[in-house]
Design a protein around this motif. Sequence first.
Motif, PDB file in Angstrom:
ATOM      1  N   ALA A  77      19.176   8.380  42.627  1.00  0.00           N
ATOM      2  CA  ALA A  77      19.381   9.730  41.924  1.00  0.00           C
ATOM      3  C   ALA A  77      19.447  10.372  43.480  1.00  0.00           C
ATOM      4  CB  ALA A  77      18.664   9.168  41.082  1.00  0.00           C
ATOM      5  N   ALA A  78      20.100  11.888  43.172  1.00  0.00           N
ATOM      6  CA  ALA A  78      19.887  12.841  43.878  1.00  0.00           C
ATOM      7  C   ALA A  78      17.954  13.095  43.992  1.00  0.00           C
ATOM      8  CB  ALA A  78      20.416  14.119  43.823  1.00  0.00           C
ATOM      9  N   PRO A  79      18.247  13.612  45.173  1.00  0.00           N
ATOM     10  CA  PRO A  79      15.965  13.847  45.005  1.00  0.00           C
ATOM     11  C   PRO A  79      16.040  14.902  44.453  1.00  0.00           C
ATOM     12  CG  PRO A  79      17.134  14.451  47.169  1.00  0.00           C
ATOM     13  CD  PRO A  79      18.361  13.788  46.474  1.00  0.00           C
ATOM     14  N   ARG A  80      16.312  15.264  42.887  1.00  0.00           N
ATOM     15  CA  ARG A  80      15.759  15.775  42.278  1.00  0.00           C
ATOM     16  C   ARG A  80      14.653  16.057  41.338  1.00  0.00           C
ATOM     17  NH1 ARG A  80      21.300  15.191  40.801  1.00  0.00           N
ATOM     18  NH2 ARG A  80      22.790  16.753  40.929  1.00  0.00           N
ATOM     19  N   LEU A  81      14.174  14.994  41.384  1.00  0.00           N
ATOM     20  CA  LEU A  81      12.633  14.577  40.074  1.00  0.00           C
ATOM     21  C   LEU A  81      11.695  13.833  41.369  1.00  0.00           C
ATOM     22  CD1 LEU A  81      13.967  13.069  37.994  1.00  0.00           C
ATOM     23  CD2 LEU A  81      14.322  15.150  37.508  1.00  0.00           C
ATOM     24  N   ARG A  82      10.463  14.021  41.447  1.00  0.00           N
ATOM     25  CA  ARG A  82       9.388  13.688  42.203  1.00  0.00           C
ATOM     26  C   ARG A  82       9.533  12.200  41.772  1.00  0.00           C
ATOM     27  NH1 ARG A  82       3.597  16.284  41.192  1.00  0.00           N
ATOM     28  NH2 ARG A  82       5.308  17.507  40.248  1.00  0.00           N
ATOM     29  N   PRO A  83       8.790  11.389  43.026  1.00  0.00           N
ATOM     30  CA  PRO A  83       9.605   9.762  42.892  1.00  0.00           C
ATOM     31  C   PRO A  83       8.008   9.314  42.312  1.00  0.00           C
ATOM     32  CG  PRO A  83       9.063  10.476  45.292  1.00  0.00           C
ATOM     33  CD  PRO A  83       9.060  12.075  44.757  1.00  0.00           C
ATOM     34  N   GLY A  84       8.484   8.222  41.353  1.00  0.00           N
ATOM     35  CA  GLY A  84       6.839   8.014  40.736  1.00  0.00           C
ATOM     36  C   GLY A  84       7.210   8.152  39.478  1.00  0.00           C
ATOM     37  N   VAL A  85       6.453   7.591  38.167  1.00  0.00           N
ATOM     38  CA  VAL A  85       6.435   7.450  36.729  1.00  0.00           C
ATOM     39  C   VAL A  85       5.867   9.180  36.694  1.00  0.00           C
ATOM     40  CG1 VAL A  85       5.375   7.128  34.612  1.00  0.00           C
ATOM     41  CG2 VAL A  85       5.536   6.021  36.375  1.00  0.00           C
ATOM     42  N   GLN A  86       6.735  10.301  35.692  1.00  0.00           N
ATOM     43  CA  GLN A  86       7.161  11.340  35.217  1.00  0.00           C
ATOM     44  C   GLN A  86       6.629  11.730  34.409  1.00  0.00           C
ATOM     45  OE1 GLN A  86       9.761  13.475  37.695  1.00  0.00           O
ATOM     46  NE2 GLN A  86       9.827  11.005  38.505  1.00  0.00           N
ATOM     47  N   ARG A  87       6.489  12.707  33.716  1.00  0.00           N
ATOM     48  CA  ARG A  87       6.564  13.211  32.896  1.00  0.00           C
ATOM     49  C   ARG A  87       7.113  15.264  32.628  1.00  0.00           C
ATOM     50  NH1 ARG A  87       0.545  11.401  30.920  1.00  0.00           N
ATOM     51  NH2 ARG A  87       0.688   9.580  30.990  1.00  0.00           N
TER      52      ARG A  87
ATOM     53  N   TYR B 281      13.596   7.174  46.271  1.00  0.00           N
ATOM     54  CA  TYR B 281      13.215   6.838  45.186  1.00  0.00           C
ATOM     55  C   TYR B 281      12.238   5.482  45.269  1.00  0.00           C
ATOM     56  CZ  TYR B 281      14.836  11.268  42.799  1.00  0.00           C
ATOM     57  OH  TYR B 281      14.328  12.287  43.076  1.00  0.00           O
ATOM     58  N   THR B 282      12.269   5.198  46.635  1.00  0.00           N
ATOM     59  CA  THR B 282      11.927   3.158  47.193  1.00  0.00           C
ATOM     60  C   THR B 282      10.933   3.149  46.765  1.00  0.00           C
ATOM     61  OG1 THR B 282      13.764   2.897  48.331  1.00  0.00           O
ATOM     62  CG2 THR B 282      12.115   1.103  48.547  1.00  0.00           C
ATOM     63  N   ALA B 283       9.869   2.312  46.754  1.00  0.00           N
ATOM     64  CA  ALA B 283       8.180   2.094  46.877  1.00  0.00           C
ATOM     65  C   ALA B 283       8.061   2.221  48.676  1.00  0.00           C
ATOM     66  CB  ALA B 283       7.507   0.494  46.444  1.00  0.00           C
ATOM     67  N   GLY B 284       6.765   3.049  48.062  1.00  0.00           N
ATOM     68  CA  GLY B 284       6.780   3.917  49.204  1.00  0.00           C
ATOM     69  C   GLY B 284       7.064   5.123  50.286  1.00  0.00           C
ATOM     70  N   ALA B 285       8.707   5.604  49.583  1.00  0.00           N
ATOM     71  CA  ALA B 285       8.772   5.839  50.230  1.00  0.00           C
ATOM     72  C   ALA B 285       9.030   7.810  49.642  1.00  0.00           C
ATOM     73  CB  ALA B 285      10.827   6.314  50.413  1.00  0.00           C
ATOM     74  N   THR B 286       9.585   8.825  50.921  1.00  0.00           N
ATOM     75  CA  THR B 286       8.873  10.450  50.410  1.00  0.00           C
ATOM     76  C   THR B 286       9.907  10.871  50.742  1.00  0.00           C
ATOM     77  OG1 THR B 286       8.149  10.877  52.729  1.00  0.00           O
ATOM     78  CG2 THR B 286       6.593   9.788  51.770  1.00  0.00           C
ATOM     79  N   LEU B 287       9.944  12.003  50.531  1.00  0.00           N
ATOM     80  CA  LEU B 287      11.087  12.716  50.640  1.00  0.00           C
ATOM     81  C   LEU B 287      11.871  12.982  51.924  1.00  0.00           C
ATOM     82  CD1 LEU B 287      12.731  14.015  49.071  1.00  0.00           C
ATOM     83  CD2 LEU B 287      11.642  16.907  49.190  1.00  0.00           C
ATOM     84  N   ASP B 288      10.907  13.239  52.985  1.00  0.00           N
ATOM     85  CA  ASP B 288      11.201  12.840  54.152  1.00  0.00           C
ATOM     86  C   ASP B 288      11.535  11.734  54.363  1.00  0.00           C
ATOM     87  OD1 ASP B 288       9.840  15.988  54.798  1.00  0.00           O
ATOM     88  OD2 ASP B 288       9.053  15.056  53.727  1.00  0.00           O
ATOM     89  N   GLU B 289      11.368  10.874  54.409  1.00  0.00           N
ATOM     90  CA  GLU B 289      11.637   9.323  54.894  1.00  0.00           C
ATOM     91  C   GLU B 289      12.049   8.407  53.972  1.00  0.00           C
ATOM     92  OE1 GLU B 289       7.930   7.841  56.852  1.00  0.00           O
ATOM     93  OE2 GLU B 289       7.943   9.728  58.188  1.00  0.00           O
ATOM     94  N   PRO B 290      13.530   8.364  53.189  1.00  0.00           N
ATOM     95  CA  PRO B 290      14.058   7.776  52.372  1.00  0.00           C
ATOM     96  C   PRO B 290      13.649   6.191  53.163  1.00  0.00           C
ATOM     97  CG  PRO B 290      15.167   9.494  52.867  1.00  0.00           C
ATOM     98  CD  PRO B 290      13.500   9.782  54.673  1.00  0.00           C
ATOM     99  N   ARG B 291      13.741   5.232  52.231  1.00  0.00           N
ATOM    100  CA  ARG B 291      13.912   3.752  52.752  1.00  0.00           C
ATOM    101  C   ARG B 291      15.182   2.322  52.040  1.00  0.00           C
ATOM    102  NH1 ARG B 291       7.829   1.306  52.732  1.00  0.00           N
ATOM    103  NH2 ARG B 291       6.629   2.926  54.277  1.00  0.00           N
ATOM    104  N   TRP B 292      15.369   2.219  52.490  1.00  0.00           N
ATOM    105  CA  TRP B 292      16.541   0.862  52.036  1.00  0.00           C
ATOM    106  C   TRP B 292      15.776   0.505  51.283  1.00  0.00           C
ATOM    107  CZ3 TRP B 292      21.825   0.568  53.089  1.00  0.00           C
ATOM    108  CH2 TRP B 292      21.906   1.916  54.331  1.00  0.00           C
ATOM    109  N   ALA B 293      16.759   0.406  49.784  1.00  0.00           N
ATOM    110  CA  ALA B 293      16.101  -0.910  48.862  1.00  0.00           C
ATOM    111  C   ALA B 293      17.267  -1.113  47.854  1.00  0.00           C
ATOM    112  CB  ALA B 293      15.045  -0.062  47.717  1.00  0.00           C
TER     113      ALA B 293
END
Length: 428
Positions: free
Chosen positions: A140-150, A394-406
């Motif tokens: 998904a495009a980075p509109r939502l914060r990572p992880g479980v959210q409400r 949205y990979t485990a351990g990734a952040t908005l500044d540092e994406p990861r492969w998954a």
Amino acid sequence: MRAHQIIACSLALTASSPAFAGPGSTDASDTRETAMLYDAVPIRHDQLGWRFRADLLAAALATTDGKDRQGAAAGTVSAQVSLGATPDCDVVSVGGQLATRSDDRVVSAQQWASLCPLGGDGNLTFDHRLEWDVSPRLLAAPRLRPGVQRRETVGFNVFGSIRPLHDREPSTVPERDWQQGGTLRLEVQVGWTDHEDTGEVRPLMDVVLRNFRHDYGDDGPSLTLSAITARLEALVVTGAPMAPSVASLSADLARVEGVRIGGVRLGGRLGGRIVPETRGSRMTYQQELWFVGEAAASVECDLARGLTARLAGDRRGWPAWDGRFVVDDRVTGSIFTAPGRLSGRLDIAAARTSLLQIGDRHDVATGGITAESQLDLGAGFALKLRSELGRSVYTAGATLDEPRWASETLLMLAAHAEHHTRPSHPLE
């Protein structure tokens, strides 16, 4: 009734008209849970009346994150009941979904409802959506914060009355051409998590001055034109008085889709936005203003019967959950087919995402491959396969500044049931 003739529940009730799904909107299609809802198509005039639908879906899930690989099981149950009285909106519609995955041991829930007290010649609608412990899908495009959210979203829509152009004399255009007075959407979205002190509030107003459509008279898509559109949106970070706040005023001169030239269909959008950001108060107060040009272009052609290719480029922006502003430059190549009971789609996307904040700019690269296919097994059953592979925030351990492969793959078996009761005519 066959599965591909499903009466539509509006899965994205926050967008009761295509004009509302404007650039940068945060909608339910960004989540994994919505990817596990059964597909639906718009209702027809002869399908008006009471209707309900229920879906049960079981899935096998495989994910990879660097060198780690794991499997899991997933499942959803969803249902919706609606009363339709006019071709353009449901008088009332209520639905919900429960979803769970064995790897994260979280039970997610969604509830949606809409009310349309005025319809027929234009419409007026209210909608509500509550998402509880949902997660963004991998690419998904980075509109939502990572992880479980409400998230909770409340919206109000006005769709202008439709007026055929041929009402004007002398008539010089076919009856298929029409115009309407425009659309307006007001929306407030609140987002938070159970493990963070901060949340966000997103007010939005979206206006389209005039829409136009031309039906070519075949099975292909129509020519659509939206002229003079404007969007005002803001993001306020709650729970942190010194956190930045960002607003955005954007406008498009026009949005067009379905222009046919030499066997291809063209589309595009041209506009821009003004983005002010503020941070701190009194002696620590800071402000910065950005001017961002935006545009989009697409070309689409039919390679064979039931086989279509599309290439699109798009620049759009939106406020991020941490108070920064995102400018997303994305190119997507797609090929999709629907020859019969088997349908499929393949998307390859590459994006450069610029993160703007006061005194700083950071660029990251994201993108990947998304493949989807669905086989209608008949009798209300379908087999679906969805796979995503790429570089994501949205990979485990990734952040908005540092994406990861998954990667993530879902193999889903869906069972669907529905019923529809047409209202009787007074003369029947």
